[in-house]
Design a protein around this motif. Structure first.
Motif, mmCIF file in Angstrom:
data_model
loop_
_atom_site.group_PDB
_atom_site.id
_atom_site.type_symbol
_atom_site.label_atom_id
_atom_site.label_comp_id
_atom_site.label_asym_id
_atom_site.label_seq_id
_atom_site.Cartn_x
_atom_site.Cartn_y
_atom_site.Cartn_z
ATOM 1 N N ARG A 33 0.851 -1.186 0.000
ATOM 2 C CA ARG A 33 0.000 0.000 0.000
ATOM 3 C C ARG A 33 0.887 1.236 0.000
ATOM 4 N NH1 ARG A 33 -4.576 2.414 4.121
ATOM 5 N NH2 ARG A 33 -2.747 2.954 5.370
ATOM 6 N N LEU A 34 0.728 2.041 -1.031
ATOM 7 C CA LEU A 34 1.442 3.301 -1.107
ATOM 8 C C LEU A 34 0.597 4.409 -0.493
ATOM 9 C CD1 LEU A 34 2.827 3.176 -4.772
ATOM 10 C CD2 LEU A 34 3.808 2.219 -2.670
ATOM 11 N N SER A 35 1.269 5.371 0.112
ATOM 12 C CA SER A 35 0.604 6.542 0.663
ATOM 13 C C SER A 35 1.196 7.801 0.045
ATOM 14 C CB SER A 35 0.790 6.601 2.185
ATOM 15 O OG SER A 35 0.214 5.486 2.810
ATOM 16 N N CYS A 36 0.366 8.815 -0.070
ATOM 17 C CA CYS A 36 0.800 10.115 -0.578
ATOM 18 C C CYS A 36 0.271 11.160 0.399
ATOM 19 C CB CYS A 36 0.257 10.348 -1.975
ATOM 20 S SG CYS A 36 0.518 12.016 -2.603
ATOM 21 N N ALA A 37 1.176 11.746 1.154
ATOM 22 C CA ALA A 37 0.803 12.756 2.135
ATOM 23 C C ALA A 37 0.960 14.139 1.520
ATOM 24 C CB ALA A 37 1.685 12.636 3.377
ATOM 25 N N ALA A 38 -0.087 14.925 1.620
ATOM 26 C CA ALA A 38 -0.086 16.264 1.048
ATOM 27 C C ALA A 38 0.080 17.307 2.136
ATOM 28 C CB ALA A 38 -1.378 16.511 0.288
ATOM 29 N N SER A 39 0.705 18.415 1.770
ATOM 30 C CA SER A 39 0.862 19.540 2.684
ATOM 31 C C SER A 39 0.810 20.829 1.886
ATOM 32 C CB SER A 39 2.181 19.444 3.451
ATOM 33 O OG SER A 39 3.283 19.488 2.559
ATOM 34 N N GLY A 40 0.615 21.903 2.606
ATOM 35 C CA GLY A 40 0.558 23.189 1.949
ATOM 36 C C GLY A 40 -0.865 23.629 1.636
ATOM 37 N N ARG A 41 -1.664 22.697 1.210
ATOM 38 C CA ARG A 41 -3.077 22.961 0.923
ATOM 39 C C ARG A 41 -3.875 21.707 1.228
ATOM 40 N NH1 ARG A 41 -3.541 26.520 -4.669
ATOM 41 N NH2 ARG A 41 -2.149 28.200 -4.026
ATOM 42 N N THR A 42 -5.136 21.885 1.522
ATOM 43 C CA THR A 42 -6.002 20.726 1.668
ATOM 44 C C THR A 42 -6.310 20.150 0.288
ATOM 45 O OG1 THR A 42 -8.148 19.964 2.425
ATOM 46 C CG2 THR A 42 -8.041 22.226 1.641
ATOM 47 N N ILE A 43 -6.309 18.824 0.205
ATOM 48 C CA ILE A 43 -6.544 18.178 -1.088
ATOM 49 C C ILE A 43 -8.009 17.975 -1.375
ATOM 50 C CG2 ILE A 43 -4.295 17.035 -1.080
ATOM 51 C CD1 ILE A 43 -5.856 14.410 -0.389
ATOM 52 N N GLY A 44 -8.862 18.483 -0.500
ATOM 53 C CA GLY A 44 -10.284 18.279 -0.684
ATOM 54 C C GLY A 44 -10.820 18.840 -1.988
ATOM 55 N N ASN A 45 -10.114 19.777 -2.593
ATOM 56 C CA ASN A 45 -10.550 20.368 -3.859
ATOM 57 C C ASN A 45 -9.743 19.862 -5.050
ATOM 58 O OD1 ASN A 45 -12.425 22.016 -2.541
ATOM 59 N ND2 ASN A 45 -10.833 23.527 -2.083
ATOM 60 N N TYR A 46 -8.974 18.812 -4.854
ATOM 61 C CA TYR A 46 -8.081 18.336 -5.896
ATOM 62 C C TYR A 46 -8.462 16.940 -6.386
ATOM 63 C CZ TYR A 46 -4.705 22.050 -4.909
ATOM 64 O OH TYR A 46 -4.075 23.261 -4.769
ATOM 65 N N VAL A 47 -8.289 16.737 -7.679
ATOM 66 C CA VAL A 47 -8.234 15.390 -8.222
ATOM 67 C C VAL A 47 -6.840 14.858 -7.926
ATOM 68 C CG1 VAL A 47 -8.175 14.024 -10.345
ATOM 69 C CG2 VAL A 47 -9.914 15.810 -10.037
ATOM 70 N N MET A 48 -6.768 13.636 -7.431
ATOM 71 C CA MET A 48 -5.489 13.022 -7.089
ATOM 72 C C MET A 48 -5.265 11.789 -7.961
ATOM 73 S SD MET A 48 -4.452 15.054 -4.737
ATOM 74 C CE MET A 48 -3.007 14.156 -4.162
ATOM 75 N N ALA A 49 -3.998 11.504 -8.232
ATOM 76 C CA ALA A 49 -3.708 10.378 -9.124
ATOM 77 C C ALA A 49 -2.370 9.742 -8.784
ATOM 78 C CB ALA A 49 -3.701 10.845 -10.575
ATOM 79 N N TRP A 50 -2.204 8.533 -9.292
ATOM 80 C CA TRP A 50 -0.934 7.834 -9.257
ATOM 81 C C TRP A 50 -0.505 7.540 -10.694
ATOM 82 C CZ3 TRP A 50 1.935 6.986 -4.921
ATOM 83 C CH2 TRP A 50 1.298 7.089 -3.683
#
Length: 124
Positions: free
Chosen positions: A19-36
């Motif tokens: 299981r890979l994880s991607c931790a975000a910082s700087g902004r909340t990702i609630g408004n972002y499309v996320m991808a691998w």
């Protein structure tokens, strides 16, 4: 831009899971499309999976469909990639990416924030 840090990669045997994880910082990702995405040596960067801001809409690449699952926890500002039944051809550097807006895309050019990547190596 949002800063992204991937973790969870490693060396595993074929047939196992990671299981890979991607931790975000700087902004909340609630408004972002996320991808691998992933990139093997000598190959172009390949779309793996994407998820919309709500988590209700997901897209997976043909080569991983049925084996990999993308998910997100907006409260933790983190995106995950569950990888099951790993194969040697899954060996690559895996990158997390983010884009603003509502529409999922599978194109690298659609994403404006990228992590540094985490290596996944699957032995046969």
């Amino acid at each position: 831009q949002v800063q992204l840090v991937e973790s969870g990669g490693g060396l595993v045997q074929a047939g196992t899971s990671l299981r890979l994880s991607c931790a975000a910082s700087g902004r909340t990702i609630g408004n972002y499309v996320m991808a691998w995405f992933r990139q093997a040596p000598g190959k172009e960067r390949e779309f793996v999976a994407a998820i919309d801001w709500s988590g209700r809409i997901r897209s997976h690449g043909d080569s991983v469909k049925g084996r990999f699952t993308i998910s997100r926890d907006n409260a933790k500002n983190t995106v995950y990639l569950q990888m099951n039944s790993l194969k040697p051809e899954d060996t690559a550097v895996y990158y997390c990416a983010a884009k603003g807006g509502m529409t999922i895309t599978t194109k690298t050019s659609g994403f404006d924030s990228w992590g540094q990547g985490t290596q996944v190596t699957v032995s046969s």
